[in-house]
Enzyme design. Structure first.
Site, mmCIF file in Angstrom:
data_model
loop_
_atom_site.group_PDB
_atom_site.id
_atom_site.type_symbol
_atom_site.label_atom_id
_atom_site.label_comp_id
_atom_site.label_asym_id
_atom_site.label_seq_id
_atom_site.Cartn_x
_atom_site.Cartn_y
_atom_site.Cartn_z
ATOM 1 N N HIS A 1 23.314 18.696 5.485
ATOM 2 C CA HIS A 1 21.739 19.004 4.972
ATOM 3 C C HIS A 1 21.402 20.329 5.498
ATOM 4 C CE1 HIS A 1 21.139 14.814 3.592
ATOM 5 N NE2 HIS A 1 21.966 14.529 4.787
ATOM 6 N N PHE A 2 21.609 21.606 4.753
ATOM 7 C CA PHE A 2 21.114 22.842 5.260
ATOM 8 C C PHE A 2 19.657 23.362 4.818
ATOM 9 C CE2 PHE A 2 26.033 24.065 6.135
ATOM 10 C CZ PHE A 2 25.888 23.523 7.376
ATOM 11 N N ARG A 3 18.940 22.477 4.040
ATOM 12 C CA ARG A 3 17.418 22.762 4.032
ATOM 13 C C ARG A 3 17.172 24.005 3.274
ATOM 14 N NH1 ARG A 3 17.430 17.633 5.435
ATOM 15 N NH2 ARG A 3 17.253 17.398 7.997
ATOM 16 N N ASN B 1 18.639 17.072 -1.203
ATOM 17 C CA ASN B 1 17.496 16.722 -0.650
ATOM 18 C C ASN B 1 16.806 18.025 0.085
ATOM 19 O OD1 ASN B 1 19.122 16.491 1.666
ATOM 20 N ND2 ASN B 1 17.703 15.017 2.284
ATOM 21 N N HIS C 1 23.736 7.352 -0.405
ATOM 22 C CA HIS C 1 23.035 6.846 0.655
ATOM 23 C C HIS C 1 22.780 5.371 0.591
ATOM 24 C CE1 HIS C 1 20.445 7.433 4.516
ATOM 25 N NE2 HIS C 1 20.151 6.190 3.991
ATOM 26 N N HIS D 1 28.155 7.823 5.198
ATOM 27 C CA HIS D 1 27.816 7.176 6.580
ATOM 28 C C HIS D 1 27.943 5.675 6.830
ATOM 29 C CE1 HIS D 1 24.038 7.340 4.396
ATOM 30 N NE2 HIS D 1 23.961 8.827 4.879
ATOM 31 N N ASP E 1 26.683 14.323 8.456
ATOM 32 C CA ASP E 1 25.537 14.318 7.982
ATOM 33 C C ASP E 1 24.510 15.174 8.809
ATOM 34 O OD1 ASP E 1 23.256 13.343 6.539
ATOM 35 O OD2 ASP E 1 23.153 11.208 7.627
ATOM 36 N N HIS F 1 16.358 18.902 12.156
ATOM 37 C CA HIS F 1 14.712 18.810 12.423
ATOM 38 C C HIS F 1 14.509 19.851 13.735
ATOM 39 C CE1 HIS F 1 14.362 16.210 9.118
ATOM 40 N NE2 HIS F 1 15.374 15.163 9.648
HETATM 41 O O1 DOR Z 1 18.987 10.787 9.193
HETATM 42 C C1 DOR Z 1 19.208 11.339 8.032
HETATM 43 N N1 DOR Z 1 18.623 12.500 7.964
HETATM 44 N N2 DOR Z 1 19.590 10.697 7.229
HETATM 45 C C2 DOR Z 1 19.760 11.296 5.742
HETATM 46 O O2 DOR Z 1 20.670 10.825 5.039
HETATM 47 C C3 DOR Z 1 18.907 12.422 5.524
HETATM 48 C C4 DOR Z 1 19.072 13.341 6.655
HETATM 49 C C5 DOR Z 1 18.000 14.233 6.399
HETATM 50 O O3 DOR Z 1 18.095 15.120 5.504
HETATM 51 O O4 DOR Z 1 17.323 14.584 7.477
#
Ligand code: DOR
Length: 436
Positions: A62-64, A94, A176, A230, A300, A304
């Site tokens: 997840h590179f935001r 996402n 997921h 996962h 995964d 944050h």
């Molecule tokens: O802990 C998680 N964070 N699991 C996920 O599947 C999504 C991810 C996120 O995008 O923060």
């Protein structure tokens, strides 16, 4: 286009580890073993004492970018990959906005081509009503479904919508798997939860198993290729033993190495979805990897900021960063006797290439892409927050000394990581899927 001769490395190939020379010509592995007599390399790398493995393919990050780039962006995420020996990443939808249209997918591909130092691909996310987009998408490994909600707003948990996706699309699907109703009921019983350890009580074993069974049932009935992301419980691993060949599965280093006993020491740093489970679950996941029930190890990677993570539960977000350390964690596991180097290559390189049908990646063979990594199995290094390249600037493995690290990474024949430094001018390429 330069020509590089990597000599004297222990080359990890599907049929064993052999000391032989490898020639990179431009973006391709031109020869392994015997060289043409007239080869004139621009560089000769003496790799005595080192192992050469295919570049790692991380099929879940997840590179935001776009939208949450204070946590990570496509450039910083890819730089962290290069240092960790990952030469290809597949990124999740996402973001903000989420990747749920062909246009958003193409935009991400364009951004990545401009910014990423390693190769890249992007999933398209499913919603209850974007079937046409899912049917039209092409330049993607496949469709990602959040059958349980996680970070972001993506969620498809109504049976009718799930049936339509599996029945009326042809791209491979991954999901997921945590059952939304179970998670909500558990949360209600605990008034939302009051400590980080409650996370594993809310996102419990049942939630994972119910959703994995449900998704596999859909895939089997509709004869659809399906990848369980996962896997976190012994029960899911046991269930997956009896599924057909169209079902593949993934485990993450954090579920293999952390468990509920770690909340006391690490608090929200080990809060992720699916949650960590018990030491018995960790052991069962290792067994499932070793017997082939689970074929892929991916991170995964879900960054944050420290500030976000320091919020009390349940405001603290779920997820942890891992791309810089996943290969080292697995190489360290080789030293601990949990697996062999050949298995690490199978789970992190060949496995994802096979599952996502990526041609010419995941192996060191003539004609394959020159994505390769030199590994020093004897190097010991301590993971330190202040040295992390991920924009979030921390690691749950801070303070842990790992033995076995990538020391040089090539992406399509160009050195992107060497002597502890990433060349941020290198650019990776869009990965092609399902090509013959
Ligand atoms: O802990 C998680 N964070 N699991 C996920 O599947 C999504 C991810 C996120 O995008 O923060």
């Amino acid at each position: 286009m330069s020509v590089t001769l990597i000599s004297n490395a222990q080359v990890v190939r599907p049929d064993g580890i052999v000391q032989e020379d490898v020639l990179l010509d431009g973006d391709t592995i031109a020869a392994v073993g015997d060289m043409a007599p007239d080869v004139r390399p621009d560089e000769i790398v003496d790799a005595s004492g080192l192992y050469l493995i295919p570049g790692v393919i991380d099929d879940q990050v997840h590179f935001r970018d776009p939208g949450l780039t204070h946590k990570e962006d496509l450039h910083t995420g890819s730089v962290a990959c290069a240092a960790g020996g990952i030469t290809t990443f597949l990124e999740m939808p996402n973001t903000r906005p989420p990747t749920i249209t062909v246009a958003a997918l193409h935009e991400k591909l364009q951004r990545a081509a401009e910014r990423c130092v390693v190769n890249f691909g992007f999933y398209i996310g499913a919603t209850p009503d974007n079937l046409t987009e899912l049917q039209q998408a092409e330049r993607t490994p496949g469709i990602k479904i959040f059958i349980g909600s996680s970070t972001g707003s993506l969620l498809v948990d109504e049976q009718e919508a799930l049936e339509r996706i599996f029945a009326e699309t042809r791209l491979p699907v991954c999901a997921h798997c945590e059952d939304e109703a179970t998670v909500r009921a558990n949360a209600a019983k605990l008034n939302g939860g009051s400590c980080y350890a409650d996370h594993s009580r809310i996102r419990d074993h049942r939630a994972a198993l119910i959703a994995t069974r449900r998704a596999v049932d859909l895939a089997e009935r509709h004869e659809h290729p399906f990848h369980v992301l996962h896997v976190s419980t012994a029960q899911e691993a046991e269930f997956l033993r009896s599924t057909s060949d169209r079902i593949s599965a993934e485990a993450c280093p954090h579920h293999l190495l952390f468990h509920t006993g770690d909340y006391e020491r690490l608090g929200s740093l080990v809060q992720m979805n699916p949650s960590v489970k018990t030491p018995q679950d960790c052991a069962a996941l290792w067994d499932a990897l070793r017997d082939g029930t689970i074929q892929v190890v991916a991170t995964d990677h879900a960054p944050h900021t420290k500030q976000e993570k320091s919020l009390p539960y349940p405001q603290s977000p779920s997820g942890l960063p891992a791309v810089e350390n996943s290969l080292a964690l697995m190489l360290n596991s080789v030293h601990q006797g949990r697996c062999t180097l050949e298995q690490v290559v199978s789970w992190m390189c060949e496995g994802p290439a096979r599952v996502w049908q990526i041609a010419r990646k995941g192996r060191i063979e003539p004609g394959y892409d020159a994505d390769v990594v030199l590994v020093d199995l004897e190097q010991e290094r301590t993971v330190r927050n202040e040295q992390q390249r991920t924009k979030c600037g921390w690691s749950p493995w801070h303070g842990e000394t790992l033995k076995g690290w990538p020391v040089r990474t090539w992406v399509l024949g160009r050195t992107v990581f060497a002597d502890g430094r990433v060349d941020e001018t290198v650019r990776g390429k869009e990965v092609r899927f399902r090509q013959s």
